[in-house]
Design an enzyme around this catalytic site. Structure first.
Site, short mmCIF file in Angstrom:
data_model
loop_
_atom_site.label_atom_id
_atom_site.label_comp_id
_atom_site.label_asym_id
_atom_site.label_seq_id
_atom_site.Cartn_x
_atom_site.Cartn_y
_atom_site.Cartn_z
N ASP A 12 0.85 -1.20 0.00
CA ASP A 12 0.00 0.00 0.00
C ASP A 12 0.88 1.24 0.00
O ASP A 12 0.97 1.95 1.01
CB ASP A 12 -0.94 -0.03 1.21
CG ASP A 12 -1.94 -1.16 1.11
OD1 ASP A 12 -2.45 -1.40 0.00
OD2 ASP A 12 -2.21 -1.81 2.13
N LYS A 34 0.88 -8.09 -2.52
CA LYS A 34 -0.46 -7.70 -2.97
C LYS A 34 -0.41 -6.31 -3.60
O LYS A 34 -0.01 -5.34 -2.95
CB LYS A 34 -1.46 -7.70 -1.80
CG LYS A 34 -2.87 -7.35 -2.25
CD LYS A 34 -3.89 -7.57 -1.15
CE LYS A 34 -4.00 -6.44 -0.17
NZ LYS A 34 -4.64 -5.23 -0.73
N ASP A 61 -5.21 -7.39 -6.48
CA ASP A 61 -6.42 -7.18 -5.69
C ASP A 61 -7.25 -6.05 -6.31
O ASP A 61 -7.20 -4.91 -5.87
CB ASP A 61 -5.99 -6.83 -4.25
CG ASP A 61 -7.16 -6.56 -3.32
OD1 ASP A 61 -8.29 -6.94 -3.65
OD2 ASP A 61 -6.92 -5.95 -2.25
N LEU A 62 -7.99 -6.41 -7.39
CA LEU A 62 -8.79 -5.38 -8.07
C LEU A 62 -10.29 -5.63 -7.93
O LEU A 62 -11.09 -4.83 -8.40
CB LEU A 62 -8.40 -5.31 -9.56
CG LEU A 62 -6.96 -4.86 -9.84
CD1 LEU A 62 -6.66 -4.92 -11.34
CD2 LEU A 62 -6.71 -3.44 -9.33
N LYS A 63 -10.68 -6.73 -7.31
CA LYS A 63 -12.09 -7.02 -6.98
C LYS A 63 -13.03 -6.75 -8.15
O LYS A 63 -13.89 -5.86 -8.09
CB LYS A 63 -12.52 -6.20 -5.76
CG LYS A 63 -11.67 -6.44 -4.52
CD LYS A 63 -12.24 -5.68 -3.33
CE LYS A 63 -11.42 -5.85 -2.08
NZ LYS A 63 -10.09 -5.20 -2.12
N ASP A 66 -18.59 -6.93 -12.70
CA ASP A 66 -19.18 -6.34 -13.92
C ASP A 66 -19.99 -7.44 -14.60
O ASP A 66 -20.17 -8.52 -14.02
CB ASP A 66 -18.04 -5.80 -14.82
CG ASP A 66 -18.49 -4.63 -15.68
OD1 ASP A 66 -19.59 -4.71 -16.28
OD2 ASP A 66 -17.76 -3.64 -15.77
N ILE A 67 -20.44 -7.22 -15.82
CA ILE A 67 -21.18 -8.28 -16.51
C ILE A 67 -20.21 -9.43 -16.82
O ILE A 67 -18.99 -9.21 -16.91
CB ILE A 67 -21.89 -7.76 -17.79
CG1 ILE A 67 -20.87 -7.19 -18.78
CG2 ILE A 67 -22.96 -6.73 -17.44
CD1 ILE A 67 -21.46 -6.90 -20.16
N ASN A 69 -19.24 -11.16 -19.37
CA ASN A 69 -18.32 -11.06 -20.50
C ASN A 69 -17.13 -10.15 -20.19
O ASN A 69 -15.99 -10.43 -20.56
CB ASN A 69 -19.10 -10.56 -21.73
CG ASN A 69 -18.27 -10.58 -22.98
OD1 ASN A 69 -17.75 -11.62 -23.36
ND2 ASN A 69 -18.11 -9.42 -23.61
N THR A 125 -15.41 -6.10 4.80
CA THR A 125 -15.45 -5.98 6.26
C THR A 125 -15.76 -4.54 6.70
O THR A 125 -16.03 -4.30 7.87
CB THR A 125 -14.14 -6.45 6.91
OG1 THR A 125 -13.09 -5.80 6.24
CG2 THR A 125 -13.99 -7.95 6.81
N ARG A 217 1.28 -2.99 7.23
CA ARG A 217 2.07 -2.11 8.09
C ARG A 217 2.92 -2.77 9.17
O ARG A 217 4.00 -2.25 9.47
CB ARG A 217 1.17 -1.02 8.66
CG ARG A 217 0.78 0.00 7.59
CD ARG A 217 -0.44 0.78 7.95
NE ARG A 217 -1.63 -0.06 7.97
CZ ARG A 217 -2.85 0.39 8.25
NH1 ARG A 217 -3.01 1.66 8.55
NH2 ARG A 217 -3.88 -0.43 8.22
#
Ligand code: C5P
Length: 238
Positions: A12, A34, A61-63, A66-67, A69, A125, A217
């Protein structure tokens, strides 16, 4: 699995130089790095390739949500990037998760490469039970929703989930021992809590069934990051 391979270091940071500095220092002390939205959106896929060039595996880690396709297209790119793991939102639904897995399988076969692990994000969370009901219009209890989505992800062929340490036990029980569980919110007893509220020690997370731990951290902000990683590895070895 070696204890150090269980540690996924959260990068991060806001620049390529800072990220690569951490990778150089820690590539032989942790199992993966990550890369989240901040770094990826700033630097693009080249940051993943740079980390790999220094010998690190990467959890992207882009989560995705979307549809089907469109998520399948992103899953194909992640496979071509040869990342170790990436994630999608379980709330994108069965069809979306199934399309992502199909794309990963087809692309890894085409390229002859190892497929990445695909993980589901259930309820973030940061979302409380109240918000789940009031803002997302989901009437089931939070834990039921989390476990239901984890099971659905498993049925769609996903490899595992990212979840809070408090959700590990019910997910492990519902999804079995082969399902990969990755958890953040980890703090050794000697480390600052920062903004994390519900935390677990590395040893406790392992004991309750986590496979991988996302740790930022406690290592990255330590005056001696390699030493901090070593202490965590020792704690996992006990
Ligand atoms: O520095 P720290 O160990 O708190 O970093 C934890 C990492 O895990 C961060 O990248 C954070 O965004 C991520 N994370 C989290 N809690 C979640 C989901 C992800 O801390 N519920």
């Amino acid at each position: 699995m070696k204890p150090q391979d269980r540690i996924i270091l959260a990068l991060d940071v806001d620049s390529e130089a800072k990220a690569l500095n951490l990778v150089e220092k820690l590539a032989d002390s942790v199992g993966a790095f990550k890369v989240g939205m901040q770094l990826y959106n700033q630097l693009g896929p080249s940051i993943v390739q740079r980390i790999q060039g220094l010998g690190g595996r990467v959890f992207v880690d882009l989560k995705f949500h979307d549809i089907p396709n469109t998520v399948a297209g992103a899953a194909k790119i992640m496979t071509g990037l040869n990342c170790f793991m990436f994630n999608v939102h379980a709330s994108g639904g069965r069809e979306m998760m199934t399309a992502a897995m199909k794309a990963v399988q087809e692309e890894s076969t085409r390229l002859g490469c190892e497929p990445p692990l695909v993980l589901a994000v259930t309820v973030l969370t940061s979302i409380s039970e109240q918000q789940l009901h009031d803002d997302m219009f989901i009437s089931r209890r939070l834990e039921q929703t989390v476990v239901g989505w984890a099971q659905m992800a498993k049925e769609c062929g996903l490899n595992g989930v990212v979840c809070s340490p408090h959700e590990i036990a019910p997910i492990r029980q519902a999804c079995g021992s082969d399902f990969v569980i990755v958890t953040p919110g980890i703090r050794p007893l000697w480390s600052e809590k920062n903004d994390q509220k519900r935390i677990t020690t590395p040893r406790e997370a392992l004991k309750i069934g986590a496979d991988y731990m996302v740790i930022g951290r406690p290592i990255t902000a330590a005056s001696a990051p390699r030493e901090a990683a070593r202490r965590i590895i020792e704690e996992l070895e006990e």
